[in-house]
Scaffold this motif. Structure first.
Motif, PDB file in Angstrom:
ATOM      1  N   TYR A  70      12.070   2.322  19.712  1.00 46.20           N
ATOM      2  CA  TYR A  70      10.711   2.411  20.254  1.00 46.20           C
ATOM      3  C   TYR A  70       9.823   1.324  19.682  1.00 46.20           C
ATOM      4  CZ  TYR A  70       6.453   4.403  22.197  1.00 46.20           C
ATOM      5  OH  TYR A  70       5.282   4.574  22.880  1.00 46.20           O
ATOM      6  N   SER A  71       8.830   1.660  18.843  1.00 51.68           N
ATOM      7  CA  SER A  71       7.879   0.641  18.391  1.00 51.68           C
ATOM      8  C   SER A  71       8.430  -0.217  17.263  1.00 51.68           C
ATOM      9  CB  SER A  71       6.574   1.298  17.938  1.00 51.68           C
ATOM     10  OG  SER A  71       6.793   2.143  16.821  1.00 51.68           O
ATOM     11  N   GLU A  72       9.464   0.274  16.590  1.00 45.24           N
ATOM     12  CA  GLU A  72      10.030  -0.463  15.474  1.00 45.24           C
ATOM     13  C   GLU A  72      11.450  -0.908  15.788  1.00 45.24           C
ATOM     14  OE1 GLU A  72       9.774   1.615  11.829  1.00 45.24           O
ATOM     15  OE2 GLU A  72       7.581   1.728  11.819  1.00 45.24           O
ATOM     16  N   MET A  73      11.833  -2.046  15.227  1.00 40.85           N
ATOM     17  CA  MET A  73      13.179  -2.577  15.406  1.00 40.85           C
ATOM     18  C   MET A  73      13.755  -2.921  14.041  1.00 40.85           C
ATOM     19  SD  MET A  73      12.300  -5.131  18.558  1.00 40.85           S
ATOM     20  CE  MET A  73      11.042  -5.925  17.545  1.00 40.85           C
ATOM     21  N   GLU A  74      15.071  -2.897  13.972  1.00 40.83           N
ATOM     22  CA  GLU A  74      15.733  -3.204  12.706  1.00 40.83           C
ATOM     23  C   GLU A  74      16.763  -4.303  12.916  1.00 40.83           C
ATOM     24  OE1 GLU A  74      17.038  -0.171   9.551  1.00 40.83           O
ATOM     25  OE2 GLU A  74      18.938  -0.727  10.524  1.00 40.83           O
ATOM     26  N   LEU A  75      16.707  -5.297  12.059  1.00 39.25           N
ATOM     27  CA  LEU A  75      17.680  -6.385  12.060  1.00 39.25           C
ATOM     28  C   LEU A  75      18.406  -6.369  10.727  1.00 39.25           C
ATOM     29  CD1 LEU A  75      18.764  -9.049  13.413  1.00 39.25           C
ATOM     30  CD2 LEU A  75      16.995 -10.239  12.092  1.00 39.25           C
ATOM     31  N   ARG A  76      19.742  -6.251  10.792  1.00 42.20           N
ATOM     32  CA  ARG A  76      20.570  -6.272   9.580  1.00 42.20           C
ATOM     33  C   ARG A  76      21.396  -7.547   9.584  1.00 42.20           C
ATOM     34  NH1 ARG A  76      21.653  -1.789   6.389  1.00 42.20           N
ATOM     35  NH2 ARG A  76      20.275  -0.007   6.839  1.00 42.20           N
ATOM     36  N   LEU A  77      21.254  -8.294   8.498  1.00 34.09           N
ATOM     37  CA  LEU A  77      21.905  -9.596   8.402  1.00 34.09           C
ATOM     38  C   LEU A  77      22.830  -9.601   7.198  1.00 34.09           C
ATOM     39  CD1 LEU A  77      21.811 -12.436   9.764  1.00 34.09           C
ATOM     40  CD2 LEU A  77      20.142 -13.071   8.007  1.00 34.09           C
ATOM     41  N   GLN A  78      24.089  -9.967   7.433  1.00 34.74           N
ATOM     42  CA  GLN A  78      25.069  -9.999   6.350  1.00 34.74           C
ATOM     43  C   GLN A  78      24.722 -11.092   5.339  1.00 34.74           C
ATOM     44  OE1 GLN A  78      27.033  -6.790   7.114  1.00 34.74           O
ATOM     45  NE2 GLN A  78      27.990  -8.160   5.651  1.00 34.74           N
ATOM     46  N   LEU A  79      24.798 -10.719   4.051  1.00 38.97           N
ATOM     47  CA  LEU A  79      24.569 -11.671   2.972  1.00 38.97           C
ATOM     48  C   LEU A  79      25.876 -12.029   2.285  1.00 38.97           C
ATOM     49  CD1 LEU A  79      21.344 -10.125   1.377  1.00 38.97           C
ATOM     50  CD2 LEU A  79      21.501 -12.140   2.845  1.00 38.97           C
ATOM     51  N   GLY A  80      26.979 -11.613   2.858  1.00 40.10           N
ATOM     52  CA  GLY A  80      28.288 -11.853   2.258  1.00 40.10           C
ATOM     53  C   GLY A  80      28.511 -13.319   1.978  1.00 40.10           C
ATOM     54  N   GLY A  81      29.110 -13.606   0.823  1.00 41.60           N
ATOM     55  CA  GLY A  81      29.384 -14.990   0.464  1.00 41.60           C
ATOM     56  C   GLY A  81      28.235 -15.657  -0.253  1.00 41.60           C
ATOM     57  N   SER A  82      27.112 -14.927  -0.405  1.00 43.42           N
ATOM     58  CA  SER A  82      25.943 -15.511  -1.070  1.00 43.42           C
ATOM     59  C   SER A  82      25.885 -15.153  -2.553  1.00 43.42           C
ATOM     60  CB  SER A  82      24.652 -15.041  -0.373  1.00 43.42           C
ATOM     61  OG  SER A  82      24.661 -15.434   0.972  1.00 43.42           O
ATOM     62  N   GLY A  83      26.888 -14.410  -3.051  1.00 45.13           N
ATOM     63  CA  GLY A  83      26.902 -14.011  -4.448  1.00 45.13           C
ATOM     64  C   GLY A  83      25.887 -12.914  -4.717  1.00 45.13           C
ATOM     65  N   ASP A  84      25.484 -12.762  -5.966  1.00 48.42           N
ATOM     66  CA  ASP A  84      24.481 -11.768  -6.335  1.00 48.42           C
ATOM     67  C   ASP A  84      23.112 -12.253  -5.886  1.00 48.42           C
ATOM     68  OD1 ASP A  84      26.401 -10.147  -7.505  1.00 48.42           O
ATOM     69  OD2 ASP A  84      26.226 -11.169  -9.453  1.00 48.42           O
ATOM     70  N   VAL A  85      22.554 -11.565  -4.925  1.00 47.98           N
ATOM     71  CA  VAL A  85      21.279 -11.975  -4.343  1.00 47.98           C
ATOM     72  C   VAL A  85      20.212 -10.967  -4.711  1.00 47.98           C
ATOM     73  CG1 VAL A  85      20.042 -12.490  -2.211  1.00 47.98           C
ATOM     74  CG2 VAL A  85      22.466 -13.084  -2.419  1.00 47.98           C
ATOM     75  N   SER A  86      19.078 -11.448  -5.191  1.00 46.20           N
ATOM     76  CA  SER A  86      17.931 -10.592  -5.479  1.00 46.20           C
ATOM     77  C   SER A  86      16.820 -10.900  -4.490  1.00 46.20           C
ATOM     78  CB  SER A  86      17.439 -10.825  -6.911  1.00 46.20           C
ATOM     79  OG  SER A  86      16.825 -12.097  -7.015  1.00 46.20           O
ATOM     80  N   SER A  87      15.775 -10.102  -4.524  1.00 47.65           N
ATOM     81  CA  SER A  87      14.661 -10.296  -3.594  1.00 47.65           C
ATOM     82  C   SER A  87      13.996 -11.656  -3.797  1.00 47.65           C
ATOM     83  CB  SER A  87      13.634  -9.173  -3.769  1.00 47.65           C
ATOM     84  OG  SER A  87      13.141  -9.160  -5.105  1.00 47.65           O
ATOM     85  N   ARG A  88      14.097 -12.206  -5.017  1.00 44.31           N
ATOM     86  CA  ARG A  88      13.495 -13.516  -5.285  1.00 44.31           C
ATOM     87  C   ARG A  88      14.247 -14.649  -4.591  1.00 44.31           C
ATOM     88  NH1 ARG A  88      13.413 -13.276 -11.704  1.00 44.31           N
ATOM     89  NH2 ARG A  88      15.471 -12.442 -11.184  1.00 44.31           N
ATOM     90  N   ASP A  89      15.477 -14.350  -4.172  1.00 38.72           N
ATOM     91  CA  ASP A  89      16.294 -15.370  -3.510  1.00 38.72           C
ATOM     92  C   ASP A  89      16.141 -15.370  -1.994  1.00 38.72           C
ATOM     93  OD1 ASP A  89      17.432 -16.136  -5.986  1.00 38.72           O
ATOM     94  OD2 ASP A  89      18.831 -14.454  -5.864  1.00 38.72           O
ATOM     95  N   ILE A  90      15.356 -14.436  -1.464  1.00 38.38           N
ATOM     96  CA  ILE A  90      15.232 -14.268  -0.012  1.00 38.38           C
ATOM     97  C   ILE A  90      13.932 -14.898   0.490  1.00 38.38           C
ATOM     98  CG2 ILE A  90      15.064 -12.614   1.888  1.00 38.38           C
ATOM     99  CD1 ILE A  90      17.820 -12.759   0.639  1.00 38.38           C
TER     100      ILE A  90
END
Length: 371
Positions: A70-90
């Protein structure tokens, strides 16, 4: 010779501020530009908007999941192969029709996804994201909660999948300079939309048992235009059809008094152009508007072609469908108005539909006692 395309969207009702993205296409595929038509209201003022191209996207479909709730949508994106990722890396950059996502690797940001034309507009300031194990989850809010998104990006597949909710069965007429181009683009649209492909050329030649060229040579172009007008009258009540009309000077669409049945559907004028870039196409379009060109005055969408390659008919069809989507989004009542226009008999009173009983021959209202 390389070909290019510039397309112009027409809206006689309001003056929306729309934009299309830039796309890089290998020659001879086109680049596109969009402009509004002259207003059909009483002041006859031209209203304009600018568009640049079809959408471009950089992502691997197998690496993302998209869902519309409905009014909201969700996008899920694979981070595989990026190693240990934190929010600071996004890195997430969201605008109304644009989305770019990157991740920091080895000290620099790498683009995971970039879409310069989302299927529709989002509320960019309300975009939120978080990391869920090996996935980046991005929550997006629509500007129009009633619009169902078939996919995150505007593409041929998403445009054709989402057309049903927009067109609501309204037919499409392909008109313009070339019968051949009209026919090829109409067939691409019909296949993509699941509509019935029709051709006035084929219908007329079957009826007359001779080619259009021989018909024009024998009886003149006016005779052919009259016959095509009769065919369009018979087709005007059809739904879910894409009709290719005659191009050149002998088609009904070249005559202002033959448009009453074309108004029953959405019209796309395919215009061959001398423009070689976006700015010259816009200037050419303004000139046509000022000169009162029938195509620019009457059609819902104008697509300008510099050169032509039949292999790219789908590109022209996609440009047409994208412009029609924006047109309908600016006034969602348009399909309903088309339906009402048909039910009242295609009297030529488009877009200002007169009440039942209006007489197109005199322009006067017929008294109720005579109905």
């Amino acid at each position: 010779m390389a070909s290019s395309i510039f397309f112009f969207s027409q809206n006689p009702f309001i003056s929306p501020q729309l934009s299309l993205p830039k796309i890089s296409l290998s020659s001879p595929k086109p680049t596109l530009s969009l402009l509004t038509p002259p207003s059909l209201t009483s002041n006859n003022a031209a209203r304009r908007l600018s568009c640049k191209a079809l959408s471009t996207v950089s992502l691997n479909p197998s690496n993302y999941e998209f869902s519309d709730a409905y009014s909201e949508m969700e996008l899920r994106l694979q981070l595989g192969g990026s190693g240990d990722v934190s929010s600071r890396d996004i890195f997430v950059d969201a605008e109304d029709s644009y989305l770019k996502i990157g991740v920091k690797q080895s000290g620099s940001f790498v683009t995971l996804l970039e879409i310069n034309q989302l299927y529709e507009k989002i509320k960019s300031s309300e975009t939120i994201w978080y990391i869920d194990e090996d996935q980046l989850v991005v929550n997006l809010k629509k500007q129009d909660p009633d619009m169902k998104w078939p996919d995150i990006v505007e593409s041929w597949e998403s445009l054709t999948a989402g057309a049903m909710q927009l067109l609501k069965g309204t037919s499409i007429y392909i008109v313009g300079d070339s019968t051949e181009i009209n026919d090829k683009v109409a067939r691409e649209l019909a296949v993509g939309l699941g509509y019935t492909p029709l051709s006035t050329k084929e219908l007329l030649e079957t009826f007359a048992k001779q080619s259009i060229d021989l018909w024009v040579a024998a009886d003149g172009s006016e005779s052919v235009a009259e016959a095509e007008s009769s065919v369009l009258e018979n087709l005007s009540s059809h739904v879910r059809a894409v009709t290719a009309t005659l191009g050149g000077l002998h088609g009904a669409a070249r005559r202002a008094d033959k448009w009453r049945h074309l108004y029953a559907g959405f019209t796309v004028w395919l215009s061959q152009s001398e423009a070689t870039d976006e700015e010259s196409a816009k200037e050419e379009g303004r000139k046509h508007i000022q000169e009162g060109s029938i195509g620019y005055s009457n059609a819902d969408v104008v697509v300008k072609l510099h050169g032509w390659d039949a292999d790219h008919a789908k590109t022209v069809a996609q440009a047409s469908l994208s412009a029609l989507k924006q047109l309908i989004m600016s006034d969602k009542n348009l399909p309903g108005k088309k339906s009402l226009y048909i039910r009242l008999g295609c009297r030529g009173d488009w877009p200002e539909i007169k009440p039942p009983g209006w007489d197109p021959s005199t322009g006067a209202q017929v008294p109720a006692t005579t109905l």
